[in-house]
Design an enzyme around this catalytic site. Structure first.
Site, PDB file in Angstrom:
ATOM      1  N   HIS A 272       0.869  -1.192   0.000  1.00  0.00           N
ATOM      2  CA  HIS A 272       0.000   0.000   0.000  1.00  0.00           C
ATOM      3  C   HIS A 272       0.907   1.245   0.000  1.00  0.00           C
ATOM      4  O   HIS A 272       1.772   1.386  -0.854  1.00  0.00           O
ATOM      5  CB  HIS A 272      -0.948  -0.096   1.210  1.00  0.00           C
ATOM      6  CG  HIS A 272      -2.073   0.891   1.228  1.00  0.00           C
ATOM      7  ND1 HIS A 272      -2.525   1.555   0.119  1.00  0.00           N
ATOM      8  CD2 HIS A 272      -2.866   1.335   2.253  1.00  0.00           C
ATOM      9  CE1 HIS A 272      -3.533   2.357   0.446  1.00  0.00           C
ATOM     10  NE2 HIS A 272      -3.754   2.253   1.752  1.00  0.00           N
ATOM     11  N   HIS A 318      -2.234  -2.562  -9.716  1.00  0.00           N
ATOM     12  CA  HIS A 318      -3.259  -2.001  -8.832  1.00  0.00           C
ATOM     13  C   HIS A 318      -4.393  -3.007  -8.687  1.00  0.00           C
ATOM     14  O   HIS A 318      -4.693  -3.753  -9.610  1.00  0.00           O
ATOM     15  CB  HIS A 318      -3.812  -0.677  -9.373  1.00  0.00           C
ATOM     16  CG  HIS A 318      -4.490   0.141  -8.329  1.00  0.00           C
ATOM     17  ND1 HIS A 318      -5.816  -0.024  -8.011  1.00  0.00           N
ATOM     18  CD2 HIS A 318      -4.016   1.096  -7.493  1.00  0.00           C
ATOM     19  CE1 HIS A 318      -6.125   0.808  -7.030  1.00  0.00           C
ATOM     20  NE2 HIS A 318      -5.054   1.506  -6.690  1.00  0.00           N
ATOM     21  N   ARG A 327      -3.242   9.852 -11.131  1.00  0.00           N
ATOM     22  CA  ARG A 327      -2.392  10.529 -10.141  1.00  0.00           C
ATOM     23  C   ARG A 327      -0.928  10.469 -10.595  1.00  0.00           C
ATOM     24  O   ARG A 327      -0.149  11.363 -10.314  1.00  0.00           O
ATOM     25  CB  ARG A 327      -2.568   9.879  -8.762  1.00  0.00           C
ATOM     26  CG  ARG A 327      -4.000   9.958  -8.238  1.00  0.00           C
ATOM     27  CD  ARG A 327      -4.177   9.149  -6.959  1.00  0.00           C
ATOM     28  NE  ARG A 327      -3.940   7.722  -7.178  1.00  0.00           N
ATOM     29  CZ  ARG A 327      -4.017   6.798  -6.228  1.00  0.00           C
ATOM     30  NH1 ARG A 327      -4.324   7.144  -4.987  1.00  0.00           N
ATOM     31  NH2 ARG A 327      -3.791   5.528  -6.499  1.00  0.00           N
ATOM     32  N   ASP A 373       2.364   5.761  -6.662  1.00  0.00           N
ATOM     33  CA  ASP A 373       3.642   5.680  -5.943  1.00  0.00           C
ATOM     34  C   ASP A 373       4.855   5.600  -6.870  1.00  0.00           C
ATOM     35  O   ASP A 373       5.984   5.810  -6.430  1.00  0.00           O
ATOM     36  CB  ASP A 373       3.643   4.466  -5.004  1.00  0.00           C
ATOM     37  CG  ASP A 373       2.560   4.591  -3.956  1.00  0.00           C
ATOM     38  OD1 ASP A 373       2.390   5.691  -3.415  1.00  0.00           O
ATOM     39  OD2 ASP A 373       1.865   3.594  -3.696  1.00  0.00           O
TER      40      ASP A 373
HETATM   41  N1  NMX Z   1       5.274  -6.660  -9.854  1.00  0.00           N
HETATM   42  C1  NMX Z   1       5.317  -8.004  -9.849  1.00  0.00           C
HETATM   43  N2  NMX Z   1       4.233  -8.784  -9.694  1.00  0.00           N
HETATM   44  C2  NMX Z   1       3.045  -8.170  -9.586  1.00  0.00           C
HETATM   45  C3  NMX Z   1       2.913  -6.779  -9.612  1.00  0.00           C
HETATM   46  C4  NMX Z   1       4.090  -6.010  -9.741  1.00  0.00           C
HETATM   47  N3  NMX Z   1       4.068  -4.671  -9.732  1.00  0.00           N
HETATM   48  N4  NMX Z   1       1.611  -6.464  -9.471  1.00  0.00           N
HETATM   49  C5  NMX Z   1       0.941  -7.640  -9.337  1.00  0.00           C
HETATM   50  N5  NMX Z   1       1.817  -8.667  -9.408  1.00  0.00           N
HETATM   51  C6  NMX Z   1       1.544 -10.075  -9.210  1.00  0.00           C
HETATM   52  C7  NMX Z   1       0.960 -10.278  -7.821  1.00  0.00           C
HETATM   53  O1  NMX Z   1       1.981 -10.298  -6.826  1.00  0.00           O
HETATM   54  C8  NMX Z   1       0.233 -11.578  -7.996  1.00  0.00           C
HETATM   55  O2  NMX Z   1       1.176 -12.608  -7.930  1.00  0.00           O
HETATM   56  P1  NMX Z   1       0.849 -14.023  -7.202  1.00  0.00           P
HETATM   57  O3  NMX Z   1      -0.309 -14.598  -7.985  1.00  0.00           O
HETATM   58  O4  NMX Z   1       2.111 -14.769  -7.301  1.00  0.00           O
HETATM   59  O5  NMX Z   1       0.451 -13.682  -5.795  1.00  0.00           O
HETATM   60  C9  NMX Z   1      -0.295 -11.484  -9.425  1.00  0.00           C
HETATM   61  O6  NMX Z   1       0.528 -10.509 -10.095  1.00  0.00           O
HETATM   62  C10 NMX Z   1      -1.742 -11.007  -9.509  1.00  0.00           C
HETATM   63  O7  NMX Z   1      -1.893  -9.820  -8.780  1.00  0.00           O
HETATM   64  P2  NMX Z   1      -2.972  -8.706  -9.202  1.00  0.00           P
HETATM   65  O8  NMX Z   1      -4.319  -9.330  -9.116  1.00  0.00           O
HETATM   66  O9  NMX Z   1      -2.591  -8.089 -10.491  1.00  0.00           O
HETATM   67  O10 NMX Z   1      -2.753  -7.579  -8.103  1.00  0.00           O
HETATM   68  P3  NMX Z   1      -3.433  -7.449  -6.669  1.00  0.00           P
HETATM   69  O11 NMX Z   1      -4.770  -6.813  -6.840  1.00  0.00           O
HETATM   70  O12 NMX Z   1      -3.390  -8.728  -5.910  1.00  0.00           O
HETATM   71  O13 NMX Z   1      -2.422  -6.461  -5.947  1.00  0.00           O
HETATM   72  C11 NMX Z   1      -0.968  -4.594  -5.844  1.00  0.00           C
HETATM   73  C12 NMX Z   1      -2.337  -5.101  -6.273  1.00  0.00           C
HETATM   74  C13 NMX Z   1      -0.942  -3.075  -5.983  1.00  0.00           C
HETATM   75  C14 NMX Z   1      -0.740  -4.956  -4.377  1.00  0.00           C
HETATM   76  C15 NMX Z   1       0.117  -5.239  -6.750  1.00  0.00           C
HETATM   77  O14 NMX Z   1      -0.064  -4.812  -8.059  1.00  0.00           O
HETATM   78  C16 NMX Z   1       1.525  -4.921  -6.286  1.00  0.00           C
HETATM   79  O15 NMX Z   1       2.060  -5.641  -5.434  1.00  0.00           O
HETATM   80  N6  NMX Z   1       2.166  -3.821  -6.827  1.00  0.00           N
HETATM   81  C17 NMX Z   1       3.460  -3.383  -6.360  1.00  0.00           C
HETATM   82  C18 NMX Z   1       3.323  -2.636  -5.032  1.00  0.00           C
HETATM   83  C19 NMX Z   1       2.654  -1.305  -5.227  1.00  0.00           C
HETATM   84  O16 NMX Z   1       2.983  -0.529  -6.116  1.00  0.00           O
HETATM   85  N7  NMX Z   1       1.715  -0.966  -4.344  1.00  0.00           N
HETATM   86  C20 NMX Z   1       1.102   0.361  -4.335  1.00  0.00           C
HETATM   87  C21 NMX Z   1      -0.376   0.390  -4.685  1.00  0.00           C
HETATM   88  C22 NMX Z   1      -0.901   1.794  -4.650  1.00  0.00           C
HETATM   89  N8  NMX Z   1      -0.925   2.336  -3.292  1.00  0.00           N
HETATM   90  O17 NMX Z   1      -0.480   3.405  -3.047  1.00  0.00           O
HETATM   91  O18 NMX Z   1      -1.458   1.696  -2.379  1.00  0.00           O
HETATM   92  C1  MLT Z   2      -4.766   4.101  -2.670  1.00  0.00           C
HETATM   93  O1  MLT Z   2      -4.586   5.282  -2.996  1.00  0.00           O
HETATM   94  O2  MLT Z   2      -5.378   3.811  -1.628  1.00  0.00           O
HETATM   95  C2  MLT Z   2      -4.132   3.032  -3.498  1.00  0.00           C
HETATM   96  O3  MLT Z   2      -4.097   3.358  -4.859  1.00  0.00           O
HETATM   97  C3  MLT Z   2      -4.636   1.647  -3.227  1.00  0.00           C
HETATM   98  C4  MLT Z   2      -6.038   1.313  -3.636  1.00  0.00           C
HETATM   99  O4  MLT Z   2      -6.810   2.119  -4.129  1.00  0.00           O
HETATM  100  O5  MLT Z   2      -6.380   0.116  -3.456  1.00  0.00           O
END
Ligand code: NMX
Ligand code: MLT
Length: 435
Positions: A272, A318, A327, A373
């Protein structure tokens, strides 16, 4: 009463009727089936919450009370000579659904400046934290401690009526937002040895004061960045970890300080809000390893190495969005205007051209595009705020606007205790046996 509280008092009875009417007309309608996979899958797409301040569209991104980020940049009042919206205006919009006048915004700046002081025992708590304690933990500690002076907690002990809950919730939320610059400024200066926190200037806007307390108040471009930063990080509908946690904890009638401290603990996770720290760490390591002027091929290899080592590429992907986060785009446009030649900004742009294709090829992430981010850290670094483990504190300052507005409306609309149903794997197997 402040102008904002006055306006809220007028809006609440109408909104209670509006919600009643919506429930009479639509209350028994179904969103469709809930699948077992959704329970195991982090509740993705599960309709579960009411959140009035903003709604997120997977392709278009966020709208704050119906307004996109470019619309907010156009319509919300700005500082004299400034181009970015004032976060005060965004808060007014989140709370009332209306675009405020310049005068209403100035009123809010002054109100927050007047409430900005933090109790001396909270200052002492922060001063006693070892500089090795992560800034987000310090932030959460300080916000929890503000509960000592909560108007809501005191009113509840005196037996306040449910219809009046919103009033002390409003006061606590205003106090919370107002005190965050002093908390953030103190943490930043304590942890990184930047001297004493100066005083708030009652004639300046929130972002100008925040910048001064952090030590960047003389740089007008940094102040403008803070105005944009706080506006765009404020709210992202209700299901994200920090927003949902604040709402959940608030539903137990924990006061806004306790509820928001819980939000901060969620924001501190690397998937997050902490991702803004992780991005800068990743970029810095990349620049150290292959240089800021690396070739596309080298960047590609570096991103593949990250994925192959089992890590995520921070700042990409995301849970809801399926296109580039607006953003991210707003920050990119800020950079193109203010720091087009910055080497790290150029690297961020180069990564934008390379990483989505890699994530698509890797085939796991549902969204290969950058989120908020991926960009914020390089802007802060450009202006000299290089301490990356502080970055999520700024995200937290901003998120108080969205969570605070939601807490006010939850109490105004009499939102009940949150208590969804959970199941064990055994109970699911029994339930669907033979079906
Ligand atoms: N790099 C590598 N693998 C990824 C990424 C990424 N940026 N994004 C998703 N995946 C993988 C994820 O780990 C998952 O793998 P597994 O099946 O082995 O567990 C697979 O792709 C499917 O995930 P998604 O359904 O696409 O994503 P989910 O909705 O579960 O998670 C995030 C969303 C944002 C947690 C994920 O995209 C992520 O870990 N991104 C990197 C961290 C990040 O930038 N977080 C910030 C979000 C915004 N914020 O401010 O909160
Ligand atoms: C947020 O601003 O809270 C992040 O993009 C994460 C989300 O919307 O799930």
């Amino acid at each position: 009463r402040s102008a904002l509280k006055e306006r809220l008092a007028q809006l609440i009875p109408k909104e209670i009727e509006n919600v009643k009417a919506a429930r009479i007309e639509h209350g028994k309608k179904s969103f469709g089936p809930v699948t077992v996979d959704q329970l195991y899958g982090g509740m993705r797409g599960l309709p579960a919450l009411i959140w009035e301040g903003s709604v997120l569209d997977a392709d278009e991104g966020i709208r704050f009370r119906g307004l996109t980020i470019p619309e907010c940049q156009e319509l919300l009042p700005k500082a004299p000579g400034g181009n970015e919206p004032l976060p005060e205006a965004l808060f007014w919009l989140l709370v009332t659904g209306e675009v405020p006048t310049q005068e209403q915004v100035t009123d809010l700046s002054k109100d927050w400046a007047a409430r900005a002081e933090i109790p001396s025992f909270v200052e002492e708590i922060l001063d006693r934290c070892p500089p090795t304690l992560h800034p987000m933990s310090q932030f959460s500690l300080a916000v929890t401690a503000l509960n000592h002076n909560s108007a809501f907690a005191a009113a509840y002990q005196k037996g306040i009526k449910k219809a009046d809950y919103w009033e002390p919730t409003f006061e606590d939320t205003m106090d919370l937002i107002a005190k965050l610059p002093n908390i953030a400024g103190r943490i930043y200066r304590n942890v990184y040895g930047k001297g004493k926190v100066p005083a708030i200037d009652v004639n300046k806007d929130y972002s100008a004061n925040l910048s001064t307390l952090l030590g960047f108040g003389d740089n007008e471009a940094f102040v403008e960045l803070m105005r944009l930063y706080i506006t765009i990080h404020s709210d992202h509908e209700g299901g994200n970890v920090s927003a949902h946690t604040g709402k959940l904890v608030g539903s137990a009638l924990s006061d806004p300080f306790l509820a928001f401290a819980a939000s901060l603990n969620g924001l501190a996770g690397p998937l997050h809000g902490l991702a803004n720290q992780e991005v800068l760490l990743w970029l810095t390591k990349m620049a150290d390893a292959i240089g800021v002027d690396a070739t596309d091929e080298q960047v590609k290899q570096y991103a593949w190495d990250t994925l192959k080592s089992g890590k995520v590429v921070p700042g990409y992907g995301h849970a809801v969005l399926r296109k580039t986060d607006p953003r991210y785009t707003a920050q990119r446009e800020f950079a193109l205007k203010h720091l087009p030649e910055d080497k790290m900004f150029k690297l961020v742009g180069q990564i934008y051209n390379i990483v989505p294709n890699i994530l698509l090829e890797a085939g796991k992430a549902k969204n290969p595009w950058p989120n908020v981010d991926a960009h914020s850290g390089v802007l802060l670094t450009h202006y000299g705020m290089k301490e990356m483990n502080f970055y999520t504190v700024l995200f937290g300052v901003s998120r108080a606007f969205g969570v605070g507005a939601a807490l006010i409306w939850d109490r105004a609309l009499g939102a009940p205790l949150e208590r969804p149903k959970s199941y064990s794997t055994e109970s699911i197997k029994k339930m669907f046996a033979g079906k």
